[in-house]
Every structure is written in structure tokens, then in C-alpha cells.
Design a protein around this motif. Structure first.
Motif, short mmCIF file in Angstrom:
data_model
loop_
_atom_site.label_atom_id
_atom_site.label_comp_id
_atom_site.label_asym_id
_atom_site.label_seq_id
_atom_site.Cartn_x
_atom_site.Cartn_y
_atom_site.Cartn_z
N ARG A 1 108.68 55.23 30.23
CA ARG A 1 108.07 53.98 30.69
C ARG A 1 107.79 54.03 32.20
O ARG A 1 106.76 53.54 32.66
CB ARG A 1 109.01 52.80 30.37
N ASP A 2 108.71 54.61 32.95
CA ASP A 2 108.50 54.72 34.39
C ASP A 2 107.33 55.65 34.70
O ASP A 2 106.53 55.41 35.61
CB ASP A 2 109.78 55.25 35.05
N THR A 3 107.20 56.73 33.90
CA THR A 3 106.09 57.66 34.09
C THR A 3 104.75 56.97 33.83
O THR A 3 103.79 57.16 34.59
CB THR A 3 106.24 58.85 33.12
N GLU A 4 104.68 56.16 32.80
CA GLU A 4 103.44 55.44 32.50
C GLU A 4 103.11 54.42 33.58
O GLU A 4 101.94 54.19 33.90
CB GLU A 4 103.55 54.78 31.14
N ARG A 5 104.16 53.82 34.16
CA ARG A 5 103.93 52.88 35.26
C ARG A 5 103.36 53.59 36.48
O ARG A 5 102.47 53.06 37.18
CB ARG A 5 105.24 52.19 35.63
N LYS A 6 103.83 54.80 36.75
CA LYS A 6 103.36 55.56 37.90
C LYS A 6 102.01 56.23 37.65
O LYS A 6 101.35 56.67 38.60
CB LYS A 6 104.38 56.63 38.28
N ASN A 7 101.61 56.35 36.39
CA ASN A 7 100.33 56.97 36.03
C ASN A 7 99.54 56.01 35.15
O ASN A 7 99.35 56.25 33.95
CB ASN A 7 100.56 58.29 35.29
N PRO A 8 99.06 54.91 35.71
CA PRO A 8 98.36 53.90 34.90
C PRO A 8 97.02 54.42 34.41
O PRO A 8 96.49 55.41 34.94
CB PRO A 8 98.18 52.74 35.88
N PRO A 9 96.44 53.77 33.41
CA PRO A 9 95.12 54.18 32.92
C PRO A 9 94.09 54.16 34.05
O PRO A 9 94.04 53.23 34.85
CB PRO A 9 94.81 53.12 31.85
N SER A 10 93.28 55.19 34.10
CA SER A 10 92.26 55.30 35.14
C SER A 10 90.87 54.96 34.63
O SER A 10 89.92 54.94 35.40
CB SER A 10 92.24 56.73 35.70
N GLY A 11 90.75 54.72 33.32
CA GLY A 11 89.45 54.43 32.74
C GLY A 11 89.43 53.11 32.01
O GLY A 11 90.12 52.15 32.38
N LYS A 12 88.67 53.07 30.94
CA LYS A 12 88.52 51.87 30.12
C LYS A 12 89.07 52.15 28.72
O LYS A 12 89.39 53.29 28.38
CB LYS A 12 87.04 51.48 30.02
#
Length: 415
Positions: A115-126
């Protein structure tokens, strides 16, 4: 890797979780003692966090409000650790209790790390939702549409970090997807995500995006999906570029070694406990094999490896290892049906795929195809020979344009 706090870090939350009538030990309930010993696995480290390990656990993990989490996770440990005098004297039971506790600790730790990894690497597209599947994609540039599909175990960030997307975006409208289960795209367990299923999904997604005809690039497992999309929807694919693909079934012992996290129940336990740790330990050697004989380029440091080692993505990667041979078997007798321009790219030093039995054979089976063997490159040819792969894309684009010129659009004539 960050670890969860131990000892009595959970403090008063532990005592709040320990309600109910249970036999006591030194004035405290068995449950309270167990919670304090396990040290903040949930109350301290995960209070208020989403604790849904893909179903079966309450959405909110505030254990001070919902002691069912403790009941579910630790009841077996409590019974063995604080039961009768005979159970306390059993070394086997103590060892099992410790193993269960360690497994639960590892599962919670890996969940929180993901979960922390996903927070630090948020979606960059659509995002686009197709047939109930949420797909993450990114667009760059203008011109003839070029769709790009990444390989197994990575995400669209592999293609972006290579620089290939930037090069292609100077002349194309580039659309890059996270394939199901990778990056930020969903992978519902109700579907077996074969190459055929993924090809149909992307075809529908592209139509939703208003793209009816396009160039198509696929790397590794993405090449399997790209080939299947071109076979099943030839009217949509104007040109096909296949890099480092696996096209014909053979005996692969590595499939067995890599498929563990995809096994029901046992695999779920593995990917939340030992598999992420093994992934971190094996990452350097995996990169050497994937990139060799070329060195790992500095630009690959931009790839978020922690995203690739999340439990959910480990399962997707394992499942695709299992599906690799069946995917090749299903398509292997149809490649001669591909009539669009096809450019096949492979690194001569590929340590993952035997290119003479795969890429070279594919070239022989597709009349009019082009085969580019790149010296000094390995499986990650788009990373180490980016300019050559871009040349392959341009070659397919020229072939697509030449066919368009030779086949003029027929306009109706009034009678």
C-alpha cells in the motif's frame, strides 16, 4: 524493507481489542497477552488502514473497534500458546505457533509495504473500464496510433523508462497500457487472463478510445498478446512489431519454478509471505539474466521495482508464467495468416528465449516478415537497443503506409 514495529508498540489499543471472557494469565486475558506479544501487527501498524487481503477481512482495520480481526488472525496461535499445560510443554506446538505468528506478521508487513508503494507511485495516466476491468493507460504525441504492450513482471513504466515511448511520440499517438494485474490495472480473478482474453480486452478498450486501426508493438509476453490481437482482429492492426517474444511451445522448467504464487491457497500464502522477500533478494540476478549479455542501463533505475514485487503483481506474473506455453500452443499454427507488415526483433544474446527456435521460426512462418537480430542485446532489447527497436517501428509504419497507398479507398459512384 521496512519492518513492522514489535514489542508492545500497540499500547492501549491492544488492551482495547482484548474484550470478552477468556481465561486469564497474571490478571490479564489470554487474548491481551497474545496481542502484546505479537506487537502491533494490526492495531499499531495498520490502524485505520485498508486491510483487505483480497477479501475475507473487514475493510477497516481499526482493531480497537473491530476485534474480529484478532479473532480471525490469531485464534489458532492463542489456543496453542496459552492453552493447557500439556500444549505449553509441546515444542512442536510452540514452533507451529511461532510459524503462524511469523506468517501473519509477514503477510501484514507485505500488505502495508504494497500500500505504501502504491501511494509513492500513483497512477500517471488515465483509466478506462471495459467489461468491468479497470485499465490504466497513458497517451503521448500525435499522428498514426501506436499501441504498446509490456512484458511479464513489469508495467508500462518499463517502456517509458527505456525512452522508446519518447522517441515514438515524436511521430505517433502512442498509447501504452498496464496489462491486467500489472502497474495500476486490475486483474479480476473471475477471468483466466490468456493472451486471447487480453487481446479482446485491449481491442474493446481501443475502440472505446476511438482507435479503430493502429500499429501494434509488444515485448515478451506483450508480444504474445499482440500477435493474438493481430490474428483475431486483423482489420484493426495495420502493422505489427514483435520483440523478444515466445511463440512456439517447448519444455520450460522455469515455468514450474515461477508459477508458485499462482497456485490457489498455497500461492496466496506465498505471495504475502516469502515471495516478496525472495523477489527482493533475487532482483539483481534476475536483471543480469534479463538484460545480459548487455549491462543494465542506468535509465532502468527509473523503473519502480517495488511495484513489481507487490503480492498482487507477483500473482499476475506467476499466472502468466503458467499460461505462457498454452498461449503459444493456441496460436502457433496460425501465424501464416498474418498479412499485415510484421517486423520481428530479438537480441542475439537473449538468455530467456531461444531466438532461433522462436523469433527465427516465426520469421520463416510469416511470408514477407522482417527479422532484426540485434548483436550484443538480450531479452530487454528495447532497453539496450532502443534506437534499433524504434527503427523496427518505423519500418512497420512504412509498410502500413505503402499498403494504404496501394489500396485506395473506393468511393461510391452515383448511377
Amino acid at each position: 524493507m521496512p519492518l513492522l514495529p514489535g514489542g508492545s508498540a500497540a499500547g492501549s489499543n491492544h488492551r482495547a481489542c482484548a474484550g470478552g471472557s477468556h481465561p486469564t494469565f497474571a490478571g490479564r486475558t489470554r487474548k491481551a497477552l497474545a496481542i502484546e506479544e505479537l506487537g502491533g501487527l494490526c492495531c499499531g501498524a495498520g490502524s485505520g488502514r485498508n486491510f483487505d487481503l483480497e477479501g475475507g477481512v473487514p475493510e477497516r482495520c481499526d482493531i480497537s473497534q473491530d476485534p474480529r480481526v484478532i479473532e480471525h488472525a490469531f485464534q489458532g496461535v492463542l489456543d496453542m500458546s496459552y492453552g493447557s499445560s500439556s500444549s505449553r510443554s509441546s515444542n512442536v506446538q510452540v514452533a507451529v505457533a511461532a510459524a503462524v505468528a511469523a506468517g501473519v506478521a509477514a503477510a501484514v508487513a507485505n500488505y502495508l509495504i504494497a500500500r505504501d508503494t502504491e501511494r509513492k507511485n500513483p497512477p500517471s495516466g488515465k483509466f478506462i473500464e471495459v467489461d468491468g476491468v479497470k485499465l490504466h493507460y497513458r497517451e503521448r504525441g500525435t499522428g498514426e496510433p501506436l499501441v504498446m504492450l509490456h512484458g511479464n513482471g513489469v508495467s508500462m513504466e518499463d517502456l517509458h523508462s527505456s525512452g522508446l515511448v519518447d522517441l515514438a511520440a515524436t511521430t505517433h499517438r502512442v498509447i501504452v497500457f498496464d496489462r491486467p494485474g500489472f502497474g495500476h490495472s486490475a486483474r479480476p480473478r473471475s477471468t483466466i487472463w490468456t493472451a486471447e482474453a487480453q487481446a479482446d480486452l485491449f481491442h474493446k478498450a481501443l475502440r472505446r478510445l476511438g482507435v479503430s486501426r493502429f500499429l501494434l508493438f509488444g515485448h515478451s509476453w506483450g508480444a504474445c498478446v499482440a500477435a493474438r490481437l493481430a490474428l483475431d482482429h486483423p482489420e484493426a492492426v495495420g502493422g505489427l512489431i514483435l520483440a523478444s517474444g515466445y511463440y512456439y511451445p517447448d519444455v520450460r522448467l522455469d515455468v514450474i519454478a515461477l508459477s508458485g504464487p499462482a497456485v490457489p491457497v498455497v500461492g496466496d500464502a506465498m505471495r504475502y509471505t516469502v515471495s516478496p522477500l525472495l523477489g527482493w533478494l533475487m532482483w539483481p540476478s534476475m536483471l543480469r539474466k534479463m538484460f545480459g549479455p548487455a549491462a543494465v542501463p542506468a535509465k532502468f533505475a527509473a523503473f519502480p521495482k517495488a511495484m513489481a514485487l507487490r503480492p498482487s503483481q507477483l500473482r499476475a506474473a506467476a499466472a502468466e508464467s503458467v499460461l505462457m506455453i498454452p498461449a503459444a500452443y493456441d496460436a502457433s499454427d496460425r501465424y501464416g495468416d498474418l498479412k499485415m507488415p510484421v517486423v520481428i526483433v530479438a537480441g542475439e544474446g537473449d538468455r530467456i528465449i531461444a531466438i532461433d527456435e522462436q523469433s527465427a521460426q516465426l520469421h520463416a512462418d510469416i511470408p514477407g516478415s522482417t527479422f532484426m537480430r540485434i548483436k550484443g542485446a538480450g531479452h530487454m532489447v528495447h532497453q539496450t537497443a532502443t534506437a534499433e527497436v524504434m527503427a523496427a517501428i518505423k519500418s512497420a509504419a512504412r509498410g502500413m503506409e505503402e499498403r494504404r497507398v496501394r489500396t485506395p479507398v473506393m468511393t461510391p459512384v452515383a448511377v
